[in-house]
Design a protein around this motif. Structure first.
Motif, PDB file in Angstrom:
ATOM      1  N   ARG A 147      30.379  54.851 -14.701  1.00 34.92           N
ATOM      2  CA  ARG A 147      30.652  54.949 -16.225  1.00 34.92           C
ATOM      3  C   ARG A 147      29.986  53.600 -16.503  1.00 34.92           C
ATOM      4  NH1 ARG A 147      36.908  55.061 -16.755  1.00 34.92           N
ATOM      5  NH2 ARG A 147      36.455  53.245 -15.471  1.00 34.92           N
ATOM      6  N   PHE A 148      29.246  53.680 -17.765  1.00 37.10           N
ATOM      7  CA  PHE A 148      28.288  52.459 -18.594  1.00 37.10           C
ATOM      8  C   PHE A 148      29.351  51.319 -18.788  1.00 37.10           C
ATOM      9  CE2 PHE A 148      27.252  50.102 -22.254  1.00 37.10           C
ATOM     10  CZ  PHE A 148      26.025  49.842 -21.780  1.00 37.10           C
ATOM     11  N   THR A 149      28.638  50.158 -18.229  1.00 30.90           N
ATOM     12  CA  THR A 149      29.593  48.897 -18.412  1.00 30.90           C
ATOM     13  C   THR A 149      28.574  48.001 -19.088  1.00 30.90           C
ATOM     14  OG1 THR A 149      30.435  49.254 -16.174  1.00 30.90           O
ATOM     15  CG2 THR A 149      30.546  47.005 -17.083  1.00 30.90           C
ATOM     16  N   TYR A 150      27.508  47.575 -18.750  1.00 31.51           N
ATOM     17  CA  TYR A 150      26.605  46.894 -19.488  1.00 31.51           C
ATOM     18  C   TYR A 150      25.091  47.379 -19.439  1.00 31.51           C
ATOM     19  CZ  TYR A 150      30.146  43.418 -17.739  1.00 31.51           C
ATOM     20  OH  TYR A 150      31.199  42.781 -17.055  1.00 31.51           O
ATOM     21  N   GLY A 151      24.378  46.965 -20.573  1.00 20.86           N
ATOM     22  CA  GLY A 151      23.232  47.418 -20.868  1.00 20.86           C
ATOM     23  C   GLY A 151      22.413  46.259 -21.465  1.00 20.86           C
ATOM     24  N   PHE A 152      21.113  46.192 -21.154  1.00 25.46           N
ATOM     25  CA  PHE A 152      20.216  45.084 -21.642  1.00 25.46           C
ATOM     26  C   PHE A 152      18.806  45.629 -22.078  1.00 25.46           C
ATOM     27  CE2 PHE A 152      17.077  41.601 -20.811  1.00 25.46           C
ATOM     28  CZ  PHE A 152      17.472  40.630 -21.700  1.00 25.46           C
ATOM     29  N   MET A 153      18.326  45.214 -23.074  1.00 29.57           N
ATOM     30  CA  MET A 153      16.967  45.718 -23.439  1.00 29.57           C
ATOM     31  C   MET A 153      16.168  44.484 -24.078  1.00 29.57           C
ATOM     32  SD  MET A 153      15.796  48.338 -26.349  1.00 29.57           S
ATOM     33  CE  MET A 153      16.534  47.541 -27.531  1.00 29.57           C
ATOM     34  N   ALA A 154      14.985  44.101 -23.529  1.00 29.59           N
ATOM     35  CA  ALA A 154      13.924  43.167 -24.293  1.00 29.59           C
ATOM     36  C   ALA A 154      12.720  43.773 -24.446  1.00 29.59           C
ATOM     37  CB  ALA A 154      13.958  42.001 -23.466  1.00 29.59           C
ATOM     38  N   LEU A 155      12.214  44.099 -25.305  1.00 27.59           N
ATOM     39  CA  LEU A 155      10.941  44.538 -25.516  1.00 27.59           C
ATOM     40  C   LEU A 155       9.644  43.549 -24.967  1.00 27.59           C
ATOM     41  CD1 LEU A 155      11.464  46.380 -28.963  1.00 27.59           C
ATOM     42  CD2 LEU A 155      11.417  47.400 -26.815  1.00 27.59           C
ATOM     43  N   GLY A 156       8.816  44.060 -24.522  1.00 29.72           N
ATOM     44  CA  GLY A 156       7.812  43.415 -23.855  1.00 29.72           C
ATOM     45  C   GLY A 156       6.826  42.536 -24.926  1.00 29.72           C
ATOM     46  N   ALA A 157       6.706  43.145 -26.033  1.00 34.86           N
ATOM     47  CA  ALA A 157       5.945  42.404 -27.041  1.00 34.86           C
ATOM     48  C   ALA A 157       6.807  41.114 -27.653  1.00 34.86           C
ATOM     49  CB  ALA A 157       5.476  43.518 -28.457  1.00 34.86           C
ATOM     50  N   CYS A 158       8.213  41.299 -27.594  1.00 35.04           N
ATOM     51  CA  CYS A 158       9.002  40.294 -28.200  1.00 35.04           C
ATOM     52  C   CYS A 158       9.199  39.382 -27.229  1.00 35.04           C
ATOM     53  CB  CYS A 158      10.128  40.799 -28.429  1.00 35.04           C
ATOM     54  SG  CYS A 158      10.280  41.996 -29.906  1.00 35.04           S
ATOM     55  N   VAL A 159       9.295  39.589 -26.028  1.00 36.53           N
ATOM     56  CA  VAL A 159       9.133  38.535 -24.787  1.00 36.53           C
ATOM     57  C   VAL A 159       7.932  37.855 -24.855  1.00 36.53           C
ATOM     58  CG1 VAL A 159       9.437  38.345 -22.302  1.00 36.53           C
ATOM     59  CG2 VAL A 159      10.831  39.993 -23.292  1.00 36.53           C
ATOM     60  N   GLU A 160       6.928  38.400 -24.753  1.00 37.95           N
ATOM     61  CA  GLU A 160       5.460  38.018 -24.718  1.00 37.95           C
ATOM     62  C   GLU A 160       5.281  36.808 -25.660  1.00 37.95           C
ATOM     63  OE1 GLU A 160       0.801  38.725 -24.783  1.00 37.95           O
ATOM     64  OE2 GLU A 160       2.135  40.308 -24.455  1.00 37.95           O
ATOM     65  N   GLY A 161       5.833  37.194 -27.095  1.00 39.53           N
ATOM     66  CA  GLY A 161       5.653  36.387 -27.928  1.00 39.53           C
ATOM     67  C   GLY A 161       6.655  35.193 -28.049  1.00 39.53           C
ATOM     68  N   PHE A 162       7.812  35.333 -27.615  1.00 38.54           N
ATOM     69  CA  PHE A 162       8.682  34.534 -27.334  1.00 38.54           C
ATOM     70  C   PHE A 162       7.974  33.337 -26.472  1.00 38.54           C
ATOM     71  CE2 PHE A 162      12.213  32.146 -25.310  1.00 38.54           C
ATOM     72  CZ  PHE A 162      12.840  31.673 -26.207  1.00 38.54           C
ATOM     73  N   ASN A 163       7.501  33.757 -25.307  1.00 34.31           N
ATOM     74  CA  ASN A 163       7.359  32.684 -24.006  1.00 34.31           C
ATOM     75  C   ASN A 163       5.948  32.180 -24.548  1.00 34.31           C
ATOM     76  OD1 ASN A 163       9.325  33.056 -22.311  1.00 34.31           O
ATOM     77  ND2 ASN A 163       8.707  35.123 -21.666  1.00 34.31           N
ATOM     78  N   THR A 164       5.077  32.525 -25.527  1.00 36.08           N
ATOM     79  CA  THR A 164       3.906  31.868 -25.985  1.00 36.08           C
ATOM     80  C   THR A 164       4.069  31.186 -27.182  1.00 36.08           C
ATOM     81  OG1 THR A 164       3.168  34.128 -26.913  1.00 36.08           O
ATOM     82  CG2 THR A 164       2.517  33.613 -24.812  1.00 36.08           C
ATOM     83  N   VAL A 165       4.480  31.608 -28.202  1.00 40.32           N
ATOM     84  CA  VAL A 165       4.389  30.892 -29.617  1.00 40.32           C
ATOM     85  C   VAL A 165       5.809  30.657 -30.334  1.00 40.32           C
ATOM     86  CG1 VAL A 165       2.229  31.597 -29.971  1.00 40.32           C
ATOM     87  CG2 VAL A 165       3.944  33.060 -30.846  1.00 40.32           C
ATOM     88  N   ILE A 166       6.948  30.961 -29.887  1.00 38.88           N
ATOM     89  CA  ILE A 166       8.061  30.803 -30.524  1.00 38.88           C
ATOM     90  C   ILE A 166       8.772  29.659 -30.381  1.00 38.88           C
ATOM     91  CG2 ILE A 166      10.130  32.032 -31.264  1.00 38.88           C
ATOM     92  CD1 ILE A 166       7.843  33.513 -32.489  1.00 38.88           C
ATOM     93  N   ARG A 167       9.426  29.126 -30.960  1.00 37.74           N
ATOM     94  CA  ARG A 167      10.310  27.703 -30.882  1.00 37.74           C
ATOM     95  C   ARG A 167      11.501  28.195 -29.955  1.00 37.74           C
ATOM     96  NH1 ARG A 167      11.852  26.728 -37.165  1.00 37.74           N
ATOM     97  NH2 ARG A 167       9.602  26.414 -37.542  1.00 37.74           N
ATOM     98  N   SER A 168      11.976  27.292 -28.937  1.00 34.14           N
ATOM     99  CA  SER A 168      12.783  27.382 -27.956  1.00 34.14           C
ATOM    100  C   SER A 168      14.119  27.314 -28.208  1.00 34.14           C
ATOM    101  CB  SER A 168      12.290  26.548 -26.778  1.00 34.14           C
ATOM    102  OG  SER A 168      12.381  25.057 -27.157  1.00 34.14           O
ATOM    103  N   VAL A 169      14.556  27.761 -29.160  1.00 32.04           N
ATOM    104  CA  VAL A 169      16.161  27.853 -29.668  1.00 32.04           C
ATOM    105  C   VAL A 169      16.180  29.378 -29.882  1.00 32.04           C
ATOM    106  CG1 VAL A 169      17.836  27.232 -31.544  1.00 32.04           C
ATOM    107  CG2 VAL A 169      15.831  25.769 -30.943  1.00 32.04           C
TER     108      VAL A 169
END
Length: 108
Positions: free
Chosen positions: A20-42
């Motif tokens: 049975r489903f317990t946990y799920g996680f999703m991070a879209l690649g474009a959002c992750v790439e943008g965060f890791n390159t230009v977004i503030r780290s908060v």
């Protein structure tokens, strides 16, 4: 299918012993790439209780971009809010962040 159609997208699903489903996680690649390159780290994390047949909790992690606009980073789906489920979500989130030692996380 989400990972196949969106390069660098990360998804994780965890189930219990009767599968049975317990946990799920999703991070879209474009959002992750943008965060890791230009977004503030908060990162801000908030949760909302789902009002459907299965109930559960939706976790959302967001940050702000250079224009002070909300920038989505990752989403989590958990069966109920507790330390174990939040820890699971935070571990998955840490996997998508390139420099976790420079992060500040704000949560309620």
């Amino acid at each position: 299918m989400l990972e196949q159609s969106n390069p660098e997208t990360i998804t994780k699903i965890e189930t219990d012993s009767p599968n049975r489903f317990t946990y799920g996680f999703m991070a879209l690649g474009a959002c992750v790439e943008g965060f890791n390159t230009v977004i503030r780290s908060v990162i801000t994390i908030d949760a909302t209780h789902l009002k459907v047949k299965t109930l559960g909790v939706l976790l959302v992690s967001v940050c702000k971009d250079g224009n002070e606009m909300i920038y989505p980073l990752a989403f989590g789906f958990i069966n109920y809010e507790c330390t174990k489920s939040r820890t699971w979500f935070l571990k998955r989130l840490r996997e998508v962040i390139l420099y976790p030692e420079h992060m500040m996380i704000v949560s309620d």
